[in-house]
Write a protein that holds these residues in place. Structure first.
Motif, mmCIF file in Angstrom:
data_model
loop_
_atom_site.group_PDB
_atom_site.id
_atom_site.type_symbol
_atom_site.label_atom_id
_atom_site.label_comp_id
_atom_site.label_asym_id
_atom_site.label_seq_id
_atom_site.Cartn_x
_atom_site.Cartn_y
_atom_site.Cartn_z
ATOM 1 N N PHE A 60 -28.840 -22.100 22.043
ATOM 2 C CA PHE A 60 -28.759 -22.870 23.278
ATOM 3 C C PHE A 60 -29.940 -23.838 23.401
ATOM 4 N N LEU A 61 -31.129 -23.408 23.045
ATOM 5 C CA LEU A 61 -32.297 -24.286 23.123
ATOM 6 C C LEU A 61 -32.143 -25.479 22.181
ATOM 7 N N THR A 62 -31.583 -25.221 20.998
ATOM 8 C CA THR A 62 -31.289 -26.322 20.073
ATOM 9 C C THR A 62 -30.258 -27.271 20.679
ATOM 10 N N ALA A 63 -29.231 -26.693 21.309
ATOM 11 C CA ALA A 63 -28.187 -27.506 21.947
ATOM 12 C C ALA A 63 -28.755 -28.315 23.108
ATOM 13 N N TYR A 64 -29.698 -27.753 23.845
ATOM 14 C CA TYR A 64 -30.325 -28.484 24.957
ATOM 15 C C TYR A 64 -30.999 -29.758 24.442
ATOM 16 N N VAL A 65 -31.710 -29.626 23.322
ATOM 17 C CA VAL A 65 -32.384 -30.790 22.741
ATOM 18 C C VAL A 65 -31.348 -31.793 22.231
ATOM 19 N N LEU A 66 -30.328 -31.285 21.552
ATOM 20 C CA LEU A 66 -29.285 -32.140 20.983
ATOM 21 C C LEU A 66 -28.457 -32.833 22.059
ATOM 22 N N MET A 67 -28.399 -32.254 23.243
ATOM 23 C CA MET A 67 -27.600 -32.799 24.334
ATOM 24 C C MET A 67 -27.989 -34.242 24.660
ATOM 25 N N PHE A 68 -29.264 -34.572 24.521
ATOM 26 C CA PHE A 68 -29.738 -35.914 24.847
ATOM 27 C C PHE A 68 -29.242 -36.957 23.841
ATOM 28 N N LYS A 69 -28.945 -36.509 22.625
ATOM 29 C CA LYS A 69 -28.508 -37.436 21.573
ATOM 30 C C LYS A 69 -27.009 -37.400 21.341
ATOM 31 N N ASP A 70 -26.422 -36.204 21.381
ATOM 32 C CA ASP A 70 -25.006 -36.048 21.043
ATOM 33 C C ASP A 70 -24.408 -34.901 21.850
ATOM 34 N N PRO A 71 -23.973 -35.141 23.077
ATOM 35 C CA PRO A 71 -23.445 -34.070 23.930
ATOM 36 C C PRO A 71 -22.260 -33.319 23.329
ATOM 37 N N ALA A 72 -21.376 -34.025 22.628
ATOM 38 C CA ALA A 72 -20.200 -33.369 22.051
ATOM 39 C C ALA A 72 -20.600 -32.358 20.989
ATOM 40 N N LEU A 73 -21.515 -32.765 20.114
ATOM 41 C CA LEU A 73 -21.984 -31.865 19.063
ATOM 42 C C LEU A 73 -22.770 -30.697 19.664
ATOM 43 N N ALA A 74 -23.579 -30.985 20.681
ATOM 44 C CA ALA A 74 -24.340 -29.929 21.352
ATOM 45 C C ALA A 74 -23.404 -28.899 21.965
ATOM 46 N N SER A 75 -22.328 -29.365 22.561
ATOM 47 C CA SER A 75 -21.352 -28.463 23.165
ATOM 48 C C SER A 75 -20.663 -27.603 22.114
ATOM 49 N N LEU A 76 -20.283 -28.196 20.996
ATOM 50 C CA LEU A 76 -19.653 -27.426 19.909
ATOM 51 C C LEU A 76 -20.587 -26.326 19.422
ATOM 52 N N LEU A 77 -21.852 -26.657 19.258
ATOM 53 C CA LEU A 77 -22.836 -25.677 18.804
ATOM 54 C C LEU A 77 -23.011 -24.571 19.835
ATOM 55 N N ALA A 78 -23.129 -24.968 21.091
ATOM 56 C CA ALA A 78 -23.343 -23.993 22.162
ATOM 57 C C ALA A 78 -22.174 -23.035 22.308
ATOM 58 N N TRP A 79 -20.964 -23.573 22.246
ATOM 59 C CA TRP A 79 -19.793 -22.723 22.457
ATOM 60 C C TRP A 79 -19.467 -21.856 21.245
ATOM 61 N N THR A 80 -19.544 -22.422 20.040
ATOM 62 C CA THR A 80 -19.106 -21.664 18.865
ATOM 63 C C THR A 80 -20.130 -20.642 18.395
ATOM 64 N N VAL A 81 -21.411 -20.894 18.624
ATOM 65 C CA VAL A 81 -22.443 -19.965 18.168
ATOM 66 C C VAL A 81 -23.114 -19.255 19.343
#
Length: 202
Positions: free
Chosen positions: A36-57
């Motif tokens: 989730f912390l990785t996804a939080y950082v990624l959210m600023f650059k790529d929300p779709a990819l951050a969401s995929l990471l957050a939900w699947t892992v």
């Protein structure tokens, strides 16, 4: 009336003492927190990819811990039955989580059957674009689930409880990282259940 910080501490403590006895569950929460912390950082650059990471892992590992590894019997440490804990749960109890995770699992099916999702998206040019659309829908689902429960708590509890729970959910990755960072090591040493409750009682 409790202050916001006191109320937040209370919700976090109740969540920990009622729902995180298993060190497998704690370890999975640590994995979830890191993701989730990785996804939080990624959210600023790529929300779709951050969401995929957050939900699947992050989300799946978190819920697997609750569904399959957390004890469901009588909680001697807290003198509470599983049914009681489910009834007083502020956020999503297991029954609500089954509903929420079922909706999550049905989203890819709906998007596969109707790739434009009734005109919400352009028809995807390939698999990656379809996945990005999936990530955006999952992001909306996550935000919607958070807002829905916060507003629901306004009515079934009170406004402060809803706002505190919302703040707790958003900051859980930071708290879980700190709280459960030692769980994987303890698990590898052969421990299975946390002994915090006994220590707290003594």
């Amino acid at each position: 009336m409790k202050s916001f910080r006191e109320h937040l501490h209370e919700q976090r403590w109740d969540d920990h003492r009622y729902y995180h006895h298993s060190l497998v569950n704690q370890s999975l929460h640590f994995l979830s927190a890191c993701t989730f912390l990785t996804a939080y950082v990624l959210m600023f650059k790529d929300p779709a990819l951050a969401s995929l990471l957050a939900w699947t892992v992050a989300m799946t590992s978190r819920q697997i811990g609750h569904f399959f590894f957390e004890p469901k019997g009588y909680d001697v440490a807290n003198d509470a039955s599983h049914a009681y804990k489910e009834d007083v749960k502020v956020g999503y109890n297991l029954a609500r989580k089954w509903v929420f995770m079922t909706i999550w699992a049905l989203v890819p099916v709906a998007l596969w059957v109707n790739p434009t999702l009734f005109g919400l998206f352009d028809r995807p040019a390939g698999a990656m674009e379809w996945l990005r659309h999936l990530g955006l829908v999952w992001l909306a689902l996550g935000a919607g689930g958070l807002v829905f429960r916060v507003v629901q708590l306004f009515f079934v509890r009170d406004v402060q409880t809803g706002l505190v729970w919302g703040a707790k959910i958003l900051t859980d990755p930071f708290n879980d990282f700190k709280l459960y960072r030692k769980a994987p090591g303890r698990l590898m040493r052969g421990e299975r259940l946390d002994n915090w409750a006994t220590a707290e009682a003594n």
